[in-house]
Design a protein around this motif. Structure first.
Motif, mmCIF file in Angstrom:
data_model
loop_
_atom_site.group_PDB
_atom_site.id
_atom_site.type_symbol
_atom_site.label_atom_id
_atom_site.label_comp_id
_atom_site.label_asym_id
_atom_site.label_seq_id
_atom_site.Cartn_x
_atom_site.Cartn_y
_atom_site.Cartn_z
ATOM 1 N N LEU A 166 0.471 -1.412 0.432
ATOM 2 C CA LEU A 166 -0.133 -0.438 -0.257
ATOM 3 C C LEU A 166 0.982 1.479 0.202
ATOM 4 O O LEU A 166 0.523 1.808 -0.812
ATOM 5 N N SER A 214 -10.434 -8.135 4.259
ATOM 6 C CA SER A 214 -11.421 -7.513 4.788
ATOM 7 C C SER A 214 -11.336 -7.439 6.790
ATOM 8 O O SER A 214 -11.437 -5.871 6.811
ATOM 9 N N LEU A 217 -7.712 -4.821 6.544
ATOM 10 C CA LEU A 217 -7.797 -3.660 6.431
ATOM 11 C C LEU A 217 -8.488 -2.608 7.567
ATOM 12 O O LEU A 217 -7.902 -2.006 7.957
ATOM 13 N N LYS A 218 -9.517 -3.811 7.910
ATOM 14 C CA LYS A 218 -10.005 -3.024 9.212
ATOM 15 C C LYS A 218 -8.917 -3.019 10.747
ATOM 16 O O LYS A 218 -8.857 -1.907 12.093
ATOM 17 N N GLU A 221 -6.757 0.172 10.053
ATOM 18 C CA GLU A 221 -7.341 1.280 10.143
ATOM 19 C C GLU A 221 -7.785 2.077 11.714
ATOM 20 O O GLU A 221 -7.069 2.511 11.457
ATOM 21 N N LEU A 228 -9.927 3.614 5.667
ATOM 22 C CA LEU A 228 -10.614 3.119 4.700
ATOM 23 C C LEU A 228 -11.870 3.916 4.079
ATOM 24 O O LEU A 228 -13.145 4.383 5.283
ATOM 25 N N ILE A 239 -8.144 3.257 0.015
ATOM 26 C CA ILE A 239 -7.605 3.747 0.559
ATOM 27 C C ILE A 239 -6.566 4.835 0.530
ATOM 28 O O ILE A 239 -6.140 4.804 -0.506
#
Length: 542
Positions: A166, A214, A217-218, A221, A228, A239
């Motif tokens: 990323l 999912s 990424l959670k 975050e 996100l 993102i």
């Protein structure tokens, strides 16, 4: 016949700048797992220790000459960097890189020392011709983007590999990438200029399941590595990277606003199929804006007037959530005038918002293009719409006709905002101080009240960096003021307002973050609300 020719060079940067202190921070971050099969993190660790000039290092009473792209260390150090349980696991990673021709290495000092060399280091990094020790916690090196794709495709990515993927693909303030002017956004260079991606695409890229993507990424975050923003339906997600600007450019990071991003993503607006020209007067999607307030100038647009009124109503709702007060008034007039003839592909309009009380009028450019045939066969007609060059996110409505809170464009995650209130306030003060200094150097003019006097100073800021940053400061300040006014309303009008205010103050709003013991001590000094201390303690534990 005369022609106007515009030639624009398409530039792609084949390398990314990686700071060594950023890699050192990741090495010491134990909460992010490194177990995986893509080896991107391991290779970047080796690159971060590689010399960029010749130096000497003495180990076990022997002085070794280390050239550019090389480094020597103990096997124990390598094991610690890679977070391996056993030394043979660290050496197996080096063997894999040697088999792939990424590095060469040799064991020295009775197999206690290892000396490695990055094979193509001079190709991507400048080699300095003089001898001097190279620091490993400062400076940066260049890393080829093509090698990222190679390593990512080898196997299942670890959490650390995902963070680096990323980070390397972040783009900031690139006019060819939507939403990059609002903050550092992840864009995988697919030549579309659209950073929207889906969990399925990310899962294929990282060799992970959709559910794993999912969850990951959670987690990132929650740890404030990323922001996100997920849109409704199959539109996808974008993102943004947190702390990217402070690391890469040593400037203050910006706050990301979901509604602002939605206005730039060119997301489709779904107009119900049952809306026709005849019955458009009886259909309204907004409780504030009615058809009688909207005037659509006659034109040859391929988009029906009923659909345009529907779109204007959604635009008004979105602008109302952005803080434009006129869009909440039932007497405001909306006049839509065409700027371009219909070409069956793209239509441009001018939207004038006129205040009946003589206040400042607003003017926007609205671009609309009909959806494709496949979209028109669906229960709703998709019409991608753009406001001021961007897009509008209209939520899919449920069968009862009412959107869920997450689908409502006025929805904000208040808890996340409260958690970041201290950081946002501090960052705002720092950036205002920096801008005051920059303004004084550039225009030789002191400004005491920055936001109020920057225009009164008489300087032309159009198109300048100061203008863009001033607008960003104004938006951030507006969000903070909105939160503060909401808390004051709660404190002054709710029957338990005083108690709730002090809970919020010590939990989120005080300049210094306090622990539970500190909060209890403060509440002990305030006997009238002493009982709420336990309430916050329970809230914090949950």
């Amino acid at each position: 016949m005369n022609y106007k020719l515009e030639l624009k060079q398409i530039v792609k940067f084949p390398r990314c700048r990686i700071y060594r202190d950023f890699i050192q921070t990741l090495i010491t971050t134990k909460s992010i797992r490194t177990t995986g099969g893509s080896f991107l993190f391991y290779y970047l660790v080796l690159c971060s220790y590689a010399n960029y000039r010749t130096s000497y290092r003495r180990m076990e009473h022997i002085t070794y000459t280390i050239g550019p792209g090389e480094w020597i260390c103990t096997v124990t150090d390598l094991q610690e960097w890679f977070r391996c349980r056993f030394q043979h696991q660290a050496l197996s990673i080096l063997r894999f890189f040697e088999e792939q021709n990424y590095i060469t290495y040799s064991l020295l000092g009775k197999n206690r020392l290892v000396k490695f060399k990055i094979s193509d280091w001079p190709k991507d990094n400048t080699v300095l011709e003089y001898n001097y020790p190279c620091k490993k916690d400062t400076g940066f090196f260049f890393f080829p983007i093509a090698k990222v794709h190679e390593l990512i495709g080898i196997g299942k990515c670890s959490e650390m590999d995902v963070i680096l993927d990323l980070w390397i693909h972040a783009v900031y303030n690139d006019s060819s990438v939507l939403g990059s002017d609002s903050g550092p956004i992840v864009y995988y260079r697919d030549n579309t200029g659209n950073p929207l991606t889906s969990f399925n695409e990310l899962g294929e890229r990282w060799s992970l399941s959709k559910a794993s993507v999912s969850r990951l990424l959670k987690k990132l975050e929650e740890k404030e590595y990323i922001t996100l923003i997920s849109f409704t339906g199959k539109h996808g997600s974008v993102i943004y990277l947190n702390n990217y600007l402070s690391v890469m450019f040593n400037i203050s990071d910006v706050m990301i606003d979901k509604e602002e991003i939605a206005m730039k993503m060119q997301l489709p607006i779904h107009v119900p199929e049952e809306i026709t020209i005849e019955d458009s007067a009886s259909v309204s999607v907004s409780e504030t804006v009615t058809d009688s307030q909207i005037t659509v100038t006659k034109n040859d647009s391929c988009v029906p007037d009923s659909h345009m009124k529907f779109i204007v109503q959604k635009v008004a709702e979105l602008l109302d959530s952005q803080g434009i007060p006129c869009c909440h008034c039932s007497k405001t007039r909306y006049i839509l005038s065409p700027l371009s003839a219909c070409k069956d592909i793209f239509n441009t309009f001018t939207l004038n918002i006129i205040c009946p009380y003589g206040n400042a009028a607003y003017r926007f450019e609205l671009s609309v293009s009909p959806g494709d045939e496949s979209a028109q066969k669906m229960p709703a007609v998709a019409e991608p719409s753009a406001l001021k060059g961007g897009g509008i996110d209209m939520a899919n409505r449920n069968t009862q006709g009412f959107p869920s809170p997450e689908e409502d464009p006025r929805f904000h995650d208040t808890y996340q905002f409260l958690r970041r209130y201290r950081d946002a306030t501090y960052s705002l003060k720092v950036v205002v101080h920096q801008m005051e200094h920059q303004f004084k150097l550039q225009y030789d003019n002191d400004i005491d009240k920055f936001l109020d006097s920057i225009y009164a100073a008489g300087a032309d800021l159009t198109g300048s960096d100061i203008e863009q940053r001033a607008k960003s400061i104004a938006r951030s300040n507006q969000m903070l003021k909105l939160l503060e006014s909401s808390i004051d309303l709660l404190r002054n009008n709710h029957k338990h307002g005083e108690q709730y205010y002090w809970i919020l103050y010590y939990a989120f709003l005080s300049p210094q973050e306090m622990k539970n013991t500190d909060i209890n001590r403060e509440f002990d000094m305030m006997s009238e609300i002493h009982a709420t201390a336990n309430a916050y303690w329970i809230f914090d534990k949950k």
